[in-house]
Design a protein around this motif. Structure first.
Motif, PDB file in Angstrom:
ATOM      1  N   GLU A 115       0.835  -1.206   0.000  1.00  0.00           N
ATOM      2  CA  GLU A 115       0.000   0.000   0.000  1.00  0.00           C
ATOM      3  C   GLU A 115       0.870   1.256   0.000  1.00  0.00           C
ATOM      4  OE1 GLU A 115      -3.678   1.766  -0.420  1.00  0.00           O
ATOM      5  OE2 GLU A 115      -3.087  -0.330  -0.606  1.00  0.00           O
ATOM      6  N   LEU A 116       1.957   1.245   0.762  1.00  0.00           N
ATOM      7  CA  LEU A 116       2.877   2.386   0.753  1.00  0.00           C
ATOM      8  C   LEU A 116       3.492   2.567  -0.633  1.00  0.00           C
ATOM      9  CD1 LEU A 116       4.650   1.898   4.195  1.00  0.00           C
ATOM     10  CD2 LEU A 116       3.001   3.683   3.576  1.00  0.00           C
ATOM     11  N   LYS A 117       3.863   1.465  -1.242  1.00  0.00           N
ATOM     12  CA  LYS A 117       4.463   1.536  -2.578  1.00  0.00           C
ATOM     13  C   LYS A 117       3.441   2.058  -3.590  1.00  0.00           C
ATOM     14  CE  LYS A 117       7.216  -1.064  -5.831  1.00  0.00           C
ATOM     15  NZ  LYS A 117       7.950  -2.284  -6.103  1.00  0.00           N
ATOM     16  N   ARG A 118       2.211   1.574  -3.507  1.00  0.00           N
ATOM     17  CA  ARG A 118       1.143   2.011  -4.410  1.00  0.00           C
ATOM     18  C   ARG A 118       0.912   3.521  -4.301  1.00  0.00           C
ATOM     19  NH1 ARG A 118      -1.330  -2.486  -4.451  1.00  0.00           N
ATOM     20  NH2 ARG A 118      -2.090  -2.472  -2.321  1.00  0.00           N
ATOM     21  N   LYS A 119       1.031   4.031  -3.078  1.00  0.00           N
ATOM     22  CA  LYS A 119       0.822   5.464  -2.842  1.00  0.00           C
ATOM     23  C   LYS A 119       2.095   6.275  -3.086  1.00  0.00           C
ATOM     24  CE  LYS A 119      -3.356   5.134  -0.799  1.00  0.00           C
ATOM     25  NZ  LYS A 119      -4.532   5.877  -1.079  1.00  0.00           N
ATOM     26  N   LEU A 155       4.816   6.331  -1.134  1.00  0.00           N
ATOM     27  CA  LEU A 155       5.221   6.935   0.136  1.00  0.00           C
ATOM     28  C   LEU A 155       6.395   6.200   0.775  1.00  0.00           C
ATOM     29  CD1 LEU A 155       1.668   7.490   1.629  1.00  0.00           C
ATOM     30  CD2 LEU A 155       3.192   9.231   0.708  1.00  0.00           C
ATOM     31  N   LYS A 186       2.721  11.653   8.303  1.00  0.00           N
ATOM     32  CA  LYS A 186       1.265  11.527   8.247  1.00  0.00           C
ATOM     33  C   LYS A 186       0.708  10.997   9.569  1.00  0.00           C
ATOM     34  CE  LYS A 186       0.892  11.083   3.256  1.00  0.00           C
ATOM     35  NZ  LYS A 186       0.037  12.244   3.039  1.00  0.00           N
ATOM     36  N   VAL A 218      -2.458   7.116   5.356  1.00  0.00           N
ATOM     37  CA  VAL A 218      -2.096   7.272   3.949  1.00  0.00           C
ATOM     38  C   VAL A 218      -3.325   7.417   3.042  1.00  0.00           C
ATOM     39  CG1 VAL A 218       0.080   6.053   4.243  1.00  0.00           C
ATOM     40  CG2 VAL A 218      -1.916   4.779   3.440  1.00  0.00           C
ATOM     41  N   GLY A 219      -4.510   7.440   3.657  1.00  0.00           N
ATOM     42  CA  GLY A 219      -5.716   7.697   2.891  1.00  0.00           C
ATOM     43  C   GLY A 219      -6.314   6.493   2.192  1.00  0.00           C
ATOM     44  N   THR A 220      -5.995   5.319   2.665  1.00  0.00           N
ATOM     45  CA  THR A 220      -6.568   4.106   2.061  1.00  0.00           C
ATOM     46  C   THR A 220      -8.000   3.945   2.546  1.00  0.00           C
ATOM     47  OG1 THR A 220      -4.414   3.042   1.946  1.00  0.00           O
ATOM     48  CG2 THR A 220      -6.342   1.593   1.871  1.00  0.00           C
TER      49      THR A 220
END
Length: 75
Positions: free
Chosen positions: A18-22, A24, A32, A66-68
């Protein structure tokens, strides 16, 4: 590898993906989280996520930070 270890690895991989997708970094995640009054250093995040032995609450805090809003668990 026992079931608990597989779950920890899955949680770790889920959060890292998820961090990679965003796009970040751990430093950006720390910033954050700080806005949510959760204080973790980049190094602490790196260690905690690398181990994979974090709580469900921590996972949800990170995903919120991260806004998921949607998480796909299959595949």
């Amino acid at each position: 590898m026992d079931r608990g270890q597989r779950r920890e690895r899955r949680a770790k991989n889920l959060l890292k993906a998820e961090l990679k997708r965003k796009g970040l970094t751990y430093a950006q995640l720390a910033e954050k989280l700080a806005t949510m009054d959760i204080h973790e250093t980049e190094r602490n995040l790196n260690n905690k996520i690398s181990r994979g032995g974090f709580s469900a609450a921590f996972l949800l805090q990170c995903l919120t930070a991260v806004g998921t809003t949607t998480l796909r668990l299959d595949g």
